[in-house]
Scaffold this motif. Structure first.
Motif, PDB file in Angstrom:
ATOM      1  N   SER A   1      -0.370   2.025  -2.254  1.00  0.00           N
ATOM      2  CA  SER A   1       0.320   2.841  -2.736  1.00  0.00           C
ATOM      3  C   SER A   1       1.352   1.600  -1.431  1.00  0.00           C
ATOM      4  O   SER A   1       3.170   1.338  -2.283  1.00  0.00           O
ATOM      5  N   SER A   2       0.899   1.196   0.377  1.00  0.00           N
ATOM      6  CA  SER A   2       2.009   0.332   0.323  1.00  0.00           C
ATOM      7  C   SER A   2       1.899  -1.275  -0.227  1.00  0.00           C
ATOM      8  O   SER A   2       3.281  -1.881  -0.607  1.00  0.00           O
ATOM      9  N   GLU A   3       0.702  -1.664  -0.862  1.00  0.00           N
ATOM     10  CA  GLU A   3       0.844  -2.607  -1.801  1.00  0.00           C
ATOM     11  C   GLU A   3       1.919  -2.359  -2.994  1.00  0.00           C
ATOM     12  O   GLU A   3       2.823  -3.732  -3.561  1.00  0.00           O
TER      13      GLU A   3
ATOM     14  N   GLU B   1       7.595   3.565  -0.341  1.00  0.00           N
ATOM     15  CA  GLU B   1       7.773   4.476   1.246  1.00  0.00           C
ATOM     16  C   GLU B   1       7.499   5.731   1.039  1.00  0.00           C
ATOM     17  O   GLU B   1       7.831   6.034   0.067  1.00  0.00           O
TER      18      GLU B   1
ATOM     19  N   CYS C   1      -2.957   4.961   0.975  1.00  0.00           N
ATOM     20  CA  CYS C   1      -1.731   4.159   2.106  1.00  0.00           C
ATOM     21  C   CYS C   1      -1.753   2.804   1.680  1.00  0.00           C
ATOM     22  O   CYS C   1      -0.721   1.854   1.458  1.00  0.00           O
TER      23      CYS C   1
END
Length: 81
Positions: free
Chosen positions: A75-77, A81, A72
């Motif tokens: 992937s958020s960096e 989304e 997470c």
């Protein structure tokens, strides 16, 4: 102090560019990687074998929660989304 002159706000905080990681990203990445390594190290040690409840918690953290948190975080960096 002029923003155009120095390229950042006078408080010292500047927002990251679109291609660079956010503030504290590497610190969080290293922290969770160390937690994952510690959990796996505990499970592979002799003390981990002697305590089945702690070994179960370490397995849950080392193979479940921490890799999910790392996934997470990365992937958020990346902007997914």
């Amino acid at each position: 102090m002029s923003v155009e002159e120095y390229g950042r706000h006078f408080s010292g905080y500047r927002k990251p560019e679109p291609g660079e990681p956010s503030r504290g990203f590497m610190r969080r990445l290293v922290f969770w990687s160390v937690v994952c390594a510690a959990c796996i190290g505990w499970m592979l040690s002799h003390m981990g074998c002697a305590h089945p409840i702690e070994n179960g918690v370490a397995a849950l953290m080392g193979f479940g929660f921490v890799p999910l948190r790392l996934l997470c975080l990365v992937s958020s960096e990346a902007g997914v989304e």
